[in-house]
Design a protein around this motif. Structure first.
Motif, mmCIF file in Angstrom:
data_model
loop_
_atom_site.group_PDB
_atom_site.id
_atom_site.type_symbol
_atom_site.label_atom_id
_atom_site.label_comp_id
_atom_site.label_asym_id
_atom_site.label_seq_id
_atom_site.Cartn_x
_atom_site.Cartn_y
_atom_site.Cartn_z
ATOM 1 N N ILE A 115 7.153 10.500 -10.797
ATOM 2 C CA ILE A 115 5.811 10.207 -10.292
ATOM 3 C C ILE A 115 4.768 10.431 -11.384
ATOM 4 N N ALA A 173 0.810 -1.227 0.000
ATOM 5 C CA ALA A 173 0.000 0.000 0.000
ATOM 6 C C ALA A 173 0.841 1.274 0.000
ATOM 7 N N ASP A 233 1.509 -1.747 -7.126
ATOM 8 C CA ASP A 233 1.293 -1.555 -8.567
ATOM 9 C C ASP A 233 2.570 -1.829 -9.350
ATOM 10 N N LYS A 278 0.628 3.777 -8.688
ATOM 11 C CA LYS A 278 0.629 4.706 -7.566
ATOM 12 C C LYS A 278 1.284 4.120 -6.316
ATOM 13 N N THR A 279 1.296 2.806 -6.201
ATOM 14 C CA THR A 279 1.862 2.153 -5.020
ATOM 15 C C THR A 279 2.939 1.150 -5.421
ATOM 16 N N CYS A 280 3.688 0.695 -4.432
ATOM 17 C CA CYS A 280 4.699 -0.338 -4.704
ATOM 18 C C CYS A 280 4.022 -1.630 -5.177
ATOM 19 N N PRO A 327 2.697 4.415 -1.166
ATOM 20 C CA PRO A 327 2.782 5.221 -2.382
ATOM 21 C C PRO A 327 4.224 5.292 -2.892
ATOM 22 N N VAL A 328 4.405 5.198 -4.198
ATOM 23 C CA VAL A 328 5.763 5.256 -4.755
ATOM 24 C C VAL A 328 6.408 6.604 -4.445
ATOM 25 N N ALA A 329 5.592 7.635 -4.220
ATOM 26 C CA ALA A 329 6.136 8.956 -3.897
ATOM 27 C C ALA A 329 6.880 8.954 -2.572
ATOM 28 N N LYS A 330 6.630 7.962 -1.727
ATOM 29 C CA LYS A 330 7.306 7.879 -0.430
ATOM 30 C C LYS A 330 8.719 7.314 -0.535
ATOM 31 N N GLU A 344 2.284 7.611 -12.796
ATOM 32 C CA GLU A 344 0.826 7.764 -12.732
ATOM 33 C C GLU A 344 0.192 7.594 -14.105
#
Length: 394
Positions: free
Chosen positions: A188, A174, A201, A197-199, A176-179, A192
């Motif tokens: 990002i 869960a 994904d 959006k998540t690892c 987010p790849v942005a983290k 998108e």
């Protein structure tokens, strides 16, 4: 043996130091920034409630929080406290890596016999820092470095978050790849566009897919999405660069004024290099025009330096080589390329034309630097001023 990495992050460090040194500011919105047209360096948690964050313009911060306490800050004071914190961490583990002035990694693997469970060790570190320097920190604990860094952002301020190996897959699913540290805004946007959006994904596609699309960056993303990070805590860590910059109250094309700022900045950079015992080969000039476009110019030296005069002269020569397209709103100077051999200089110096100009510090210049450093250490940073800055008004 289970590997445990801690990431320690001081909470709103600069602003918290200001509140520590000014008890009357505690509980109030404190914003550390430069001049009116500069950017915010740090904001206390009280200021963040109003939307003030680091890197936003000071002018915007004043609109968001007009009753805030604005201060230019004191880097020497922040560095002093940072050194105390890093020394304290060394009491717990021989493997400590300062990542910046206000954060560090610590390898806690196998230390349970000395300090008990790793979570209890982290609590002890937090208590010691509070007792020693009077500040709070947040600590993340995980099996690898990048997850420890992410974990330190949870439960802030004064937080502690431990990510156990068995919890990593669900956590990453869960996340987010942005983290993920190093994943920037442009990356990002591209992710998108792929619906990622998540690892979780990310792992819907094989490694080869990411390698074809984004090369090494894609492969690194795929590894992080699985929780893989082979990096060790580097005790031999050295800063990659040192720089100083200032935004002017009014845009200017006055070369004499620009060079006085370069002198001031070169002095700051040189002094910090000498304090840390490091030297760099590449001097970089940074200019930002009135329309916010930026340019940089660099030159590498025949041998590394920490001399204020050498840094200043190279910066001035770089400035002289620039035909100003418009007035300047920001100027800065930096020193980098630590410990690189002469054979590598051309790879790092494409914008400089390979010139060196014989810029090597003389014995007299080195002696002057040592004398000024000593006087400032004893009597304060404003105790003495170089002749070029006698009539300089910041």
């Amino acid at each position: 043996m289970q590997r445990w990495i801690m990431h320690l992050d001081m909470d709103a460090f600069f602003a918290s130091v200001e509140q520590l040194d000014h008890p009357e500011w505690r509980g109030k919105p404190v914003i550390v920034g430069g001049q009116e047209r500069g950017v915010v360096s740090a904001a206390s948690y009280e200021a963040r409630k109003y939307g003030v964050r680091s890197a936003i313009p000071v002018a915007r911060a004043r609109k968001l929080c007009p009753h805030g306490i604005f201060t230019r800050g004191n880097m020497a004071r922040y560095a002093e406290i940072s050194r105390q914190i890093m020394a304290l961490l060394g009491n717990y583990s021989p493997l400590v890596e300062p990542a910046s002035i206000d954060e560090a990694y610590l390898d806690a693997t196998g230390l349970e016999r000395l300090f008990g469970p790793v979570e209890a060790m982290a609590q002890s570190i937090k208590r010691d820092i509070k007792a020693s320097v009077g500040l709070n920190c947040s600590i993340g604990i995980a099996p690898v470095k990048f997850l420890a860094k992410i974990a330190s952002d949870y439960n802030k301020p004064d937080g502690l978050f431990m990510l156990r190996p068995e919890d990593v897959p669900a956590f990453l699913e869960a996340l987010p790849v942005a983290k993920i540290p190093g994943v920037g805004n442009k990356f990002i946007v591209e992710l998108e566009s792929l619906g990622v959006k998540t690892c979780g994904d990310v792992l819907k596609y094989p490694q080869g897919f990411w390698a074809r699309l984004f090369g090494k960056s894609g492969e690194a993303l795929w590894r992080r999405a699985q929780g893989l990070d082979s990096r060790e805590v580097e005790t031999g860590y050295e800063a990659k660069s040192e720089s100083a910059e200032n935004t002017f109250a009014e845009d200017t094309d006055d070369m004499a004024l620009l060079k006085k700022w370069l002198m001031k900045q070169s002095e700051r950079v040189g002094r910090n290099q000498r304090r840390m015992g490091v030297k760099g080969r590449t001097v970089t000039l940074k200019l930002k025009y009135a329309d916010f476009t930026s340019i940089t110019r660099s030159r590498s030296l025949p041998e590394p330096t920490d001399a204020t005069e050498v840094i200043f002269r190279i910066a001035c020569e770089l400035l002289d080589g620039v035909k100003l397209q418009q007035k300047v709103r920001l100027i800065g100077v930096g020193l980098s390329n630590y410990g690189k051999g002469p054979e590598q200089l051309n790879l790092l110096d494409g914008s400089a034309g390979g010139q060196t100009g014989g810029m090597v510090a003389t014995a007299k210049q080195r002696s002057l630097d040592r004398t000024l450093d000593s006087l400032r250490e004893k009597f304060g940073s404003k105790a003495v001023t170089r002749g070029r800055l006698f009539d300089f008004d910041e």
